[in-house]
Design a protein around this motif. Structure first.
Motif, PDB file in Angstrom:
ATOM      1  N   GLY A   2       0.791  -1.233   0.000  1.00 31.07           N
ATOM      2  CA  GLY A   2       0.000   0.000   0.000  1.00 31.07           C
ATOM      3  C   GLY A   2       0.818   1.276   0.000  1.00 31.07           C
ATOM      4  O   GLY A   2       0.254   2.354   0.175  1.00 31.07           O
ATOM      5  N   GLU A  62       3.689   3.528  -2.161  1.00 28.68           N
ATOM      6  CA  GLU A  62       4.501   3.702  -3.352  1.00 28.68           C
ATOM      7  C   GLU A  62       5.950   3.956  -2.955  1.00 28.68           C
ATOM      8  O   GLU A  62       6.214   4.454  -1.860  1.00 28.68           O
ATOM      9  CB  GLU A  62       4.028   4.902  -4.183  1.00 28.68           C
ATOM     10  CG  GLU A  62       2.683   4.729  -4.851  1.00 28.68           C
ATOM     11  CD  GLU A  62       1.547   5.276  -3.995  1.00 28.68           C
ATOM     12  OE1 GLU A  62       1.797   5.619  -2.821  1.00 28.68           O
ATOM     13  OE2 GLU A  62       0.416   5.340  -4.507  1.00 28.68           O
ATOM     14  N   ARG A  88       3.467  -7.326  -8.358  1.00 25.74           N
ATOM     15  CA  ARG A  88       2.381  -6.649  -7.626  1.00 25.74           C
ATOM     16  C   ARG A  88       1.975  -5.370  -8.345  1.00 25.74           C
ATOM     17  O   ARG A  88       0.790  -5.097  -8.533  1.00 25.74           O
ATOM     18  CB  ARG A  88       2.852  -6.265  -6.220  1.00 25.74           C
ATOM     19  CG  ARG A  88       2.985  -7.409  -5.259  1.00 25.74           C
ATOM     20  CD  ARG A  88       3.813  -6.955  -4.053  1.00 25.74           C
ATOM     21  NE  ARG A  88       3.987  -8.058  -3.114  1.00 25.74           N
ATOM     22  CZ  ARG A  88       3.511  -8.072  -1.884  1.00 25.74           C
ATOM     23  NH1 ARG A  88       2.835  -7.063  -1.406  1.00 25.74           N
ATOM     24  NH2 ARG A  88       3.712  -9.106  -1.094  1.00 25.74           N
ATOM     25  N   TRP A  89       2.995  -4.589  -8.729  1.00 28.29           N
ATOM     26  CA  TRP A  89       2.681  -3.277  -9.300  1.00 28.29           C
ATOM     27  C   TRP A  89       2.142  -3.358 -10.716  1.00 28.29           C
ATOM     28  O   TRP A  89       1.329  -2.516 -11.113  1.00 28.29           O
ATOM     29  CB  TRP A  89       3.891  -2.340  -9.202  1.00 28.29           C
ATOM     30  CG  TRP A  89       4.027  -1.814  -7.811  1.00 28.29           C
ATOM     31  CD1 TRP A  89       4.888  -2.253  -6.839  1.00 28.29           C
ATOM     32  CD2 TRP A  89       3.229  -0.802  -7.189  1.00 28.29           C
ATOM     33  NE1 TRP A  89       4.671  -1.576  -5.665  1.00 28.29           N
ATOM     34  CE2 TRP A  89       3.671  -0.670  -5.853  1.00 28.29           C
ATOM     35  CE3 TRP A  89       2.192   0.019  -7.631  1.00 28.29           C
ATOM     36  CZ2 TRP A  89       3.100   0.246  -4.959  1.00 28.29           C
ATOM     37  CZ3 TRP A  89       1.626   0.926  -6.736  1.00 28.29           C
ATOM     38  CH2 TRP A  89       2.081   1.034  -5.425  1.00 28.29           C
ATOM     39  N   GLN A 136      -1.358  -3.827 -10.305  1.00 28.29           N
ATOM     40  CA  GLN A 136      -2.064  -2.723  -9.648  1.00 28.29           C
ATOM     41  C   GLN A 136      -2.221  -1.495 -10.541  1.00 28.29           C
ATOM     42  O   GLN A 136      -3.130  -0.704 -10.336  1.00 28.29           O
ATOM     43  CB  GLN A 136      -1.240  -2.326  -8.411  1.00 28.29           C
ATOM     44  CG  GLN A 136      -2.050  -2.097  -7.197  1.00 28.29           C
ATOM     45  CD  GLN A 136      -1.211  -1.988  -5.927  1.00 28.29           C
ATOM     46  OE1 GLN A 136      -1.634  -1.346  -5.006  1.00 28.29           O
ATOM     47  NE2 GLN A 136      -0.062  -2.606  -5.840  1.00 28.29           N
ATOM     48  N   ASP A 188      -2.848   1.220 -13.548  1.00 31.95           N
ATOM     49  CA  ASP A 188      -3.914   1.446 -14.533  1.00 31.95           C
ATOM     50  C   ASP A 188      -3.269   1.732 -15.881  1.00 31.95           C
ATOM     51  O   ASP A 188      -2.568   2.730 -16.031  1.00 31.95           O
ATOM     52  CB  ASP A 188      -4.779   2.649 -14.126  1.00 31.95           C
ATOM     53  CG  ASP A 188      -5.453   2.437 -12.778  1.00 31.95           C
ATOM     54  OD1 ASP A 188      -5.964   1.330 -12.548  1.00 31.95           O
ATOM     55  OD2 ASP A 188      -5.448   3.377 -11.961  1.00 31.95           O
ATOM     56  N   SER A 223      -4.792 -10.600  -8.292  1.00 30.14           N
ATOM     57  CA  SER A 223      -5.911 -10.152  -7.439  1.00 30.14           C
ATOM     58  C   SER A 223      -6.217  -8.683  -7.689  1.00 30.14           C
ATOM     59  O   SER A 223      -7.374  -8.269  -7.699  1.00 30.14           O
ATOM     60  CB  SER A 223      -5.613 -10.404  -5.957  1.00 30.14           C
ATOM     61  OG  SER A 223      -4.709  -9.456  -5.438  1.00 30.14           O
ATOM     62  N   PHE A 224      -5.179  -7.879  -7.910  1.00 27.93           N
ATOM     63  CA  PHE A 224      -5.395  -6.458  -8.211  1.00 27.93           C
ATOM     64  C   PHE A 224      -6.048  -6.302  -9.586  1.00 27.93           C
ATOM     65  O   PHE A 224      -6.943  -5.488  -9.779  1.00 27.93           O
ATOM     66  CB  PHE A 224      -4.066  -5.697  -8.213  1.00 27.93           C
ATOM     67  CG  PHE A 224      -3.413  -5.575  -6.867  1.00 27.93           C
ATOM     68  CD1 PHE A 224      -4.062  -4.952  -5.810  1.00 27.93           C
ATOM     69  CD2 PHE A 224      -2.138  -6.075  -6.637  1.00 27.93           C
ATOM     70  CE1 PHE A 224      -3.461  -4.833  -4.564  1.00 27.93           C
ATOM     71  CE2 PHE A 224      -1.530  -5.958  -5.405  1.00 27.93           C
ATOM     72  CZ  PHE A 224      -2.187  -5.338  -4.362  1.00 27.93           C
ATOM     73  N   ASP A 256      -7.877  -8.409 -11.220  1.00 18.23           N
ATOM     74  CA  ASP A 256      -9.266  -8.893 -11.077  1.00 18.23           C
ATOM     75  C   ASP A 256      -9.886  -9.281 -12.416  1.00 18.23           C
ATOM     76  O   ASP A 256     -11.055  -8.982 -12.679  1.00 18.23           O
ATOM     77  CB  ASP A 256     -10.118  -7.819 -10.367  1.00 18.23           C
ATOM     78  CG  ASP A 256     -11.372  -8.394  -9.717  1.00 18.23           C
ATOM     79  OD1 ASP A 256     -11.369  -9.593  -9.403  1.00 18.23           O
ATOM     80  OD2 ASP A 256     -12.363  -7.646  -9.533  1.00 18.23           O
ATOM     81  N   ARG A 262      -2.552   3.891  -0.374  1.00 19.94           N
ATOM     82  CA  ARG A 262      -3.547   3.395  -1.324  1.00 19.94           C
ATOM     83  C   ARG A 262      -4.076   2.048  -0.846  1.00 19.94           C
ATOM     84  O   ARG A 262      -3.414   1.369  -0.075  1.00 19.94           O
ATOM     85  CB  ARG A 262      -2.937   3.277  -2.717  1.00 19.94           C
ATOM     86  CG  ARG A 262      -1.688   2.404  -2.772  1.00 19.94           C
ATOM     87  CD  ARG A 262      -0.960   2.528  -4.088  1.00 19.94           C
ATOM     88  NE  ARG A 262      -1.728   1.962  -5.166  1.00 19.94           N
ATOM     89  CZ  ARG A 262      -1.674   2.380  -6.429  1.00 19.94           C
ATOM     90  NH1 ARG A 262      -0.884   3.352  -6.782  1.00 19.94           N
ATOM     91  NH2 ARG A 262      -2.385   1.817  -7.365  1.00 19.94           N
ATOM     92  N   SER A 294      -4.631  -1.747  -0.551  1.00 16.24           N
ATOM     93  CA  SER A 294      -3.778  -2.878  -0.934  1.00 16.24           C
ATOM     94  C   SER A 294      -4.218  -4.072  -0.102  1.00 16.24           C
ATOM     95  O   SER A 294      -5.022  -3.932   0.822  1.00 16.24           O
ATOM     96  CB  SER A 294      -2.318  -2.537  -0.647  1.00 16.24           C
ATOM     97  OG  SER A 294      -1.474  -3.588  -1.064  1.00 16.24           O
TER      98      SER A 294
END
Lengths: 157, 164
Positions: A33, A35, A76-77, A80, A82, A114-115, A117, B66, B68
């Motif tokens: 969570g 950056e 992960r990133w 996540q 966009d 999971s991010f 989706d 954010r 997570s």
């Protein structure tokens, strides 16, 4: 050489840029969570070079030329961030990395999915669960699988 | 018996079959989840019926930049009493004032004491994960119910949850 818009760019240039990024990760402490300069640089790299950037990331992660902690952070990133243009390619890399030898990299891929989706990953997760030897990681995969199945059901309504 | 919660990254705690690692021994990287300051370590008290668990998790997850996933280790306090851990009630700093009273500092930690804590967590704690999608829902609900003080959430968090 890669074609990048109307210009061409060498694989070496992209790789060198990625290596600079990875070097910057040496000083980072990764937390969920939050950056970091590394994650911001990674997102900028993918947005700038699109699918070409994912090819470079894939080469280093699947080829295990970067350490597992950094590879997992990348996964992960990329789940996540966009960026519609690279969605399919990012999803491909995440699905592919469910079979990597490092448990941490597999976990990064699971979290990335999971991010993202995207229910497209369901069969890949089902297969990964069958082969997963670490009990805790298998549970985490099953949790993401449940989420994607719910997303699929919601989309079907 | 009350429980103690510590936020972690689960992947560092996997019981991975590594050729260089003795069986039942945690990897050194678990210590990255146990950063001390002034020889104290921040943890959270969870009621034995876990009635405050979701609220604590929501407050901690809301304290980030954010939404997570939230990974945590949870362990019976009696395991820590057994290794001589000392606690101090120090209010926490989350956007949920009620949650802050469940904060504890583990104090007077030596290096070997911290290692013993790591080994105890590795052997006895449950390690769990709440996915980001659920965390989004929990934080949004907590803002709407007034449990979370919206003014204390970061702008990036509010923006990602479309609450700004």
């Amino acid at each position: 050489m890669y074609l990048w818009g109307k210009m061409s760019i060498s694989e070496n240039t992209l790789t060198a840029e990625f290596h600079r990024l990875v070097s910057s990760a040496d000083e980072e402490v990764f937390e969920d969570g939050m950056e970091t300069a590394f994650s911001n640089g990674l997102i900028a790299f993918v947005k700038r070079y699109g699918d070409l950037a994912i090819d470079v990331l894939a080469g280093h992660i699947i080829g295990e030329t970067i350490n597992a902690e950094v590879a997992a952070e990348v996964l992960r990133w990329i789940g996540q961030m966009d960026d519609v243009k690279t969605h399919h390619k990012r999803r491909w890399l995440l699905e592919r990395c469910l079979n990597c030898s490092s448990a941490r990299v597999r976990d990064g891929a699971v979290l990335g999915l999971s991010f993202l989706d995207d229910p497209h990953a369901i069969p890949y997760l089902e297969s990964a669960i069958e082969h997963e030897s670490i009990h805790e990681l298998r549970r985490d995969m099953e949790q993401v699988l449940d989420q994607l199945r719910e997303t699929k059901a919601e989309k079907a309504l | 018996v009350p429980l103690i919660l510590r936020s972690i990254r689960k992947a560092r705690w996997y019981n991975e079959d590594l050729p260089w690692l003795a069986p039942d021994e945690p990897q050194a990287d678990v210590l990255a989840d146990l950063n001390t300051s002034q020889n104290t370590l921040s943890v959270w008290l969870i009621e034995d019926d876990r009635s405050n668990l979701e609220r604590v998790i929501t407050a901690l997850a809301a304290n980030r930049n954010r939404p997570s996933n939230f990974d945590y280790a949870i362990i019976d306090r009696q395991f820590l009493d057994g290794i001589g851990v000392k606690f101090d009630h120090e209010p926490g700093q989350t956007p949920d004032r009620d949650v802050n009273r469940w904060h504890l500092d583990m104090i007077e930690l030596s290096a070997s004491g911290l290692l013993m804590f790591a080994r105890t967590l590795y052997a006895h704690a449950q390690k769990e994960r709440i996915l980001e999608k659920r965390i989004r829902h929990l934080i949004t609900e907590a803002v709407n119910s007034g449990h979370l003080d919206r003014s204390e959430l970061r702008a990036t968090m509010l923006g990602k949850l479309q609450l700004s």
